[in-house]
Motif scaffolding. Structure first.
Motif, mmCIF file in Angstrom:
data_model
loop_
_atom_site.group_PDB
_atom_site.id
_atom_site.type_symbol
_atom_site.label_atom_id
_atom_site.label_comp_id
_atom_site.label_asym_id
_atom_site.label_seq_id
_atom_site.Cartn_x
_atom_site.Cartn_y
_atom_site.Cartn_z
ATOM 1 N N PRO A 40 11.630 -30.716 -24.807
ATOM 2 C CA PRO A 40 10.240 -31.082 -25.111
ATOM 3 C C PRO A 40 9.243 -30.056 -24.563
ATOM 4 O O PRO A 40 9.583 -29.230 -23.714
ATOM 5 C CB PRO A 40 10.079 -32.410 -24.377
ATOM 6 N N ALA A 41 7.996 -30.186 -25.024
ATOM 7 C CA ALA A 41 6.929 -29.276 -24.565
ATOM 8 C C ALA A 41 6.787 -29.333 -23.043
ATOM 9 O O ALA A 41 6.478 -28.318 -22.405
ATOM 10 C CB ALA A 41 5.619 -29.655 -25.247
ATOM 11 N N ALA A 42 7.036 -30.510 -22.455
ATOM 12 C CA ALA A 42 6.884 -30.632 -20.990
ATOM 13 C C ALA A 42 7.834 -29.680 -20.265
ATOM 14 O O ALA A 42 7.496 -29.149 -19.191
ATOM 15 C CB ALA A 42 7.172 -32.070 -20.568
ATOM 16 N N PHE A 43 9.012 -29.439 -20.827
ATOM 17 C CA PHE A 43 9.941 -28.481 -20.209
ATOM 18 C C PHE A 43 9.328 -27.084 -20.217
ATOM 19 O O PHE A 43 9.332 -26.373 -19.211
ATOM 20 C CB PHE A 43 11.280 -28.486 -20.959
ATOM 21 N N ARG A 44 8.774 -26.706 -21.373
ATOM 22 C CA ARG A 44 8.176 -25.349 -21.493
ATOM 23 C C ARG A 44 6.995 -25.213 -20.529
ATOM 24 O O ARG A 44 6.831 -24.177 -19.880
ATOM 25 C CB ARG A 44 7.687 -25.102 -22.928
ATOM 26 N N THR A 45 6.179 -26.248 -20.440
ATOM 27 C CA THR A 45 5.010 -26.210 -19.549
ATOM 28 C C THR A 45 5.469 -26.027 -18.102
ATOM 29 O O THR A 45 4.908 -25.220 -17.351
ATOM 30 C CB THR A 45 4.189 -27.507 -19.712
ATOM 31 N N GLY A 46 6.512 -26.741 -17.740
ATOM 32 C CA GLY A 46 7.046 -26.627 -16.380
ATOM 33 C C GLY A 46 7.561 -25.224 -16.094
ATOM 34 O O GLY A 46 7.392 -24.694 -14.990
ATOM 35 N N ARG A 47 8.192 -24.607 -17.073
ATOM 36 C CA ARG A 47 8.724 -23.247 -16.892
ATOM 37 C C ARG A 47 7.583 -22.235 -16.743
ATOM 38 O O ARG A 47 7.677 -21.292 -15.972
ATOM 39 C CB ARG A 47 9.639 -22.864 -18.067
ATOM 40 N N ARG A 48 6.497 -22.453 -17.474
ATOM 41 C CA ARG A 48 5.345 -21.526 -17.329
ATOM 42 C C ARG A 48 4.699 -21.725 -15.968
ATOM 43 O O ARG A 48 4.249 -20.751 -15.342
ATOM 44 C CB ARG A 48 4.343 -21.741 -18.465
ATOM 45 N N GLU A 49 4.668 -22.962 -15.504
ATOM 46 C CA GLU A 49 4.119 -23.204 -14.153
ATOM 47 C C GLU A 49 4.970 -22.477 -13.112
ATOM 48 O O GLU A 49 4.451 -21.884 -12.166
ATOM 49 C CB GLU A 49 4.101 -24.703 -13.850
ATOM 50 N N ALA A 50 6.279 -22.526 -13.305
ATOM 51 C CA ALA A 50 7.174 -21.847 -12.349
ATOM 52 C C ALA A 50 6.958 -20.338 -12.395
ATOM 53 O O ALA A 50 6.974 -19.666 -11.350
ATOM 54 C CB ALA A 50 8.624 -22.194 -12.674
ATOM 55 N N LEU A 51 6.738 -19.791 -13.577
ATOM 56 C CA LEU A 51 6.458 -18.352 -13.678
ATOM 57 C C LEU A 51 5.128 -18.023 -12.998
ATOM 58 O O LEU A 51 5.017 -17.044 -12.249
ATOM 59 C CB LEU A 51 6.433 -17.922 -15.157
ATOM 60 N N ARG A 52 4.131 -18.872 -13.236
ATOM 61 C CA ARG A 52 2.803 -18.646 -12.638
ATOM 62 C C ARG A 52 2.909 -18.605 -11.110
ATOM 63 O O ARG A 52 2.273 -17.788 -10.453
ATOM 64 C CB ARG A 52 1.841 -19.746 -13.093
ATOM 65 N N PHE A 85 10.809 -15.557 -24.462
ATOM 66 C CA PHE A 85 9.717 -16.168 -25.222
ATOM 67 C C PHE A 85 10.090 -17.597 -25.622
ATOM 68 O O PHE A 85 9.283 -18.528 -25.515
ATOM 69 C CB PHE A 85 9.385 -15.322 -26.460
ATOM 70 N N HIS A 86 11.343 -17.765 -26.045
ATOM 71 C CA HIS A 86 11.813 -19.115 -26.402
ATOM 72 C C HIS A 86 11.750 -20.035 -25.178
ATOM 73 O O HIS A 86 11.295 -21.182 -25.266
ATOM 74 C CB HIS A 86 13.245 -19.039 -26.931
ATOM 75 N N TYR A 87 12.202 -19.538 -24.059
ATOM 76 C CA TYR A 87 12.262 -20.328 -22.819
ATOM 77 C C TYR A 87 10.871 -20.847 -22.441
ATOM 78 O O TYR A 87 10.711 -22.005 -22.059
ATOM 79 C CB TYR A 87 12.787 -19.400 -21.735
ATOM 80 N N LEU A 88 9.868 -19.996 -22.583
ATOM 81 C CA LEU A 88 8.524 -20.344 -22.107
ATOM 82 C C LEU A 88 7.682 -21.072 -23.141
ATOM 83 O O LEU A 88 6.681 -21.705 -22.785
ATOM 84 C CB LEU A 88 7.781 -19.077 -21.649
ATOM 85 N N THR A 89 8.067 -20.956 -24.431
ATOM 86 C CA THR A 89 7.218 -21.550 -25.471
ATOM 87 C C THR A 89 7.951 -22.495 -26.421
ATOM 88 O O THR A 89 7.317 -23.389 -26.995
ATOM 89 C CB THR A 89 6.562 -20.462 -26.359
ATOM 90 N N GLY A 90 9.229 -22.266 -26.679
ATOM 91 C CA GLY A 90 9.923 -23.029 -27.726
ATOM 92 C C GLY A 90 9.509 -22.612 -29.122
ATOM 93 O O GLY A 90 9.980 -23.178 -30.105
ATOM 94 N N VAL A 91 8.626 -21.624 -29.221
ATOM 95 C CA VAL A 91 8.171 -21.137 -30.535
ATOM 96 C C VAL A 91 9.169 -20.085 -31.019
ATOM 97 O O VAL A 91 9.361 -19.067 -30.354
ATOM 98 C CB VAL A 91 6.752 -20.530 -30.422
#
Ligand code: GLY
Ligand code: MN
Length: 419
Positions: A40-52, A85-91
């Motif tokens: 889900p999008a929540a997974f991607r959001t969490g991964r971007r938070e971890a990168l940040r 890119f897939h990991y962080l966005t799912g796009v």
């Protein structure tokens, strides 16, 4: 020959699949082959938070989608998204850009700490290649609140200041990238941060990895049942590919390796065109990719169903080496601990069999490492530090004795890998 019934079974199953997935056929098809288990999008959001969290002050991560690669004339290779890119966005579309900001900043009057740019919808293109996500679709998949089409982004001030440090790889050509292409980007740090994130799998990633692996094991089992002298390497590949696709895997994680006879000694053999004869070994190194995550499973099979005494001896040595390697897969051990254990077993075994005279010669017949991370890539991103819970690694020693090797010819053309 078992070859003909196998392909009869194939066509029967294929025609059944067109109407309804069969529940009991010669292969076991998983019941849940739909896409409901996409992350889900929540997974991607969490991964971007971890990168940040890994970015330094004023850091901006700049990630581009994979590019479309032309095969010839007006035919392109199948598109496959860049794993970061897939990991962080799912796009999973080309011509998309992700910016992750350490500190929030104003974009189009809104405070945001990330920005996603995707291709605009285009009715004429979509007639040919299907529906694009567009900004709203990409926002739903990724969870990035500020998601813009390329056109809107071109008219948006880039929210960057003189103190910002930009991290990312070379930016490709394309409308979504025009504003960022001229900027200087630092590459190495972003690779390291992505490796740190990706080497540690989250439970929901492990669910998808287990599924990719289950599909791949089913393909190996199906191949074991089907294999017989008179088949070809490409027919063996077809069996594997059929199970992957029928089970819901979107891709192979890497080109399938199906090497018979002398080809069992070619590590990354991908030609898969030769006939398989009684007495040959077949190395089958294959991996289904399911929702981005790939498996990597290798089995070595006797084409006739029975090993020769020499093949059995090498197979058993290889299996012993793999088990010794697996025993070293423990949190806190060095990444190369499985390799050291497997190498010791193979070196001692080859000396005992008179294939080498000195354990130091083991590299002649065991020519690669034993382990790599597995995940979105078959050789996944990671830092190769001490092993930790949540990591996924392979254990795949190999023994390859090509024709002409300086040992008794009875060992020649025996290549065995188990993974
Ligand atoms: N499956 C191929 C490799 O691990 O190199
Ligand atoms: Mn591997």
């Amino acid at each position: 020959m078992r070859f003909v019934p196998l392909f009869a079974a194939f066509s029967a199953t294929l025609s059944l699949c067109a109407q309804e997935l069969p529940r009991t056929t010669w292969i076991t098809l998983p019941k849940d082959t739909v896409d409901a288990d996409k992350l889900p999008a929540a997974f991607r959001t969490g991964r971007r938070e971890a990168l940040r969290a890994l970015l330094p002050e004023h850091g901006v991560a700049v990630l581009s989608a994979a590019t479309i690669k032309n095969r010839s004339n007006d035919v392109d290779y199948e598109f496959h998204q860049d794993p970061d890119f897939h990991y962080l966005t799912g796009v999973d579309e080309p011509e998309a850009l992700l910016l992750v900001f350490k500190e929030p900043r104003l974009v189009r009057g809104e405070p945001v700490n990330e920005l996603l740019v995707v291709r605009d919808r285009d009715a004429r293109s979509e007639v040919w290649t299907g529906e694009r996500l567009g900004a709203p679709g990409a926002k739903a998949v990724s969870g990035v609140s500020m998601t813009l089409g390329a056109q809107a982004f071109a008219g948006t001030d880039l929210p960057l200041g003189p103190k910002d440090r930009l991290f990312g790889g070379p930016v490709p050509a394309g409308k979504a990238y025009d504003q960022v292409r001229p900027l200087a980007l630092e590459k190495a740090d972003l690779d390291r941060w992505m490796a740190e994130l990706r080497e540690q799998k989250l439970p929901e990633e492990l669910v998808l990895m287990r599924k990719a692996i289950a599909i791949t094991c089913e393909a190996e089992r199906t191949l074991m049942r089907a294999l017989a002298p008179g088949m070809t390497e490409y027919q063996a590949e077809a069996v594997v590919q059929y199970v992957f696709t029928a089970s819901g895997a979107e891709h192979e994680g890497y080109p399938s390796i199906l090497g018979g006879g002398a080809h069992s000694c070619v590590l990354h053999y991908e030609t898969n065109r030769a006939a398989l004869k009684a007495g040959d070994l077949l190395v089958s190194d294959v991996g289904a990719e399911y929702h981005g995550y790939t498996a990597d499973v290798t089995r070595t099979l006797p084409v006739s169903g029975t090993f020769s005494p020499e093949q059995r001896t090498i197979y058993e040595l290889e299996l012993q080496a793999q088990e010794a390697g697996i025993a070293q897969v423990r949190a806190g051990n060095a990444f190369h601990a499985p390799h050291l254990a497997a190498t010791t077993v193979i070196a001692e075994g080859l000396v005992r069999l008179g294939i080498i005279q000195d354990p130091g010669e083991v590299k002649r017949y065991f020519v690669h490492g034993t382990s790599h991370y597995l995940g979105l890539d078959v050789h996944d991103a990671g830092r190769y530090g001490p092993l930790r819970p949540g990591q996924v690694i392979t254990v795949e020693p190999g023994i390859y004795i090509p024709e002409g090797s300086p040992c008794d010819p009875k060992w020649w053309n025996i290549g065995v890998r188990i993974e």
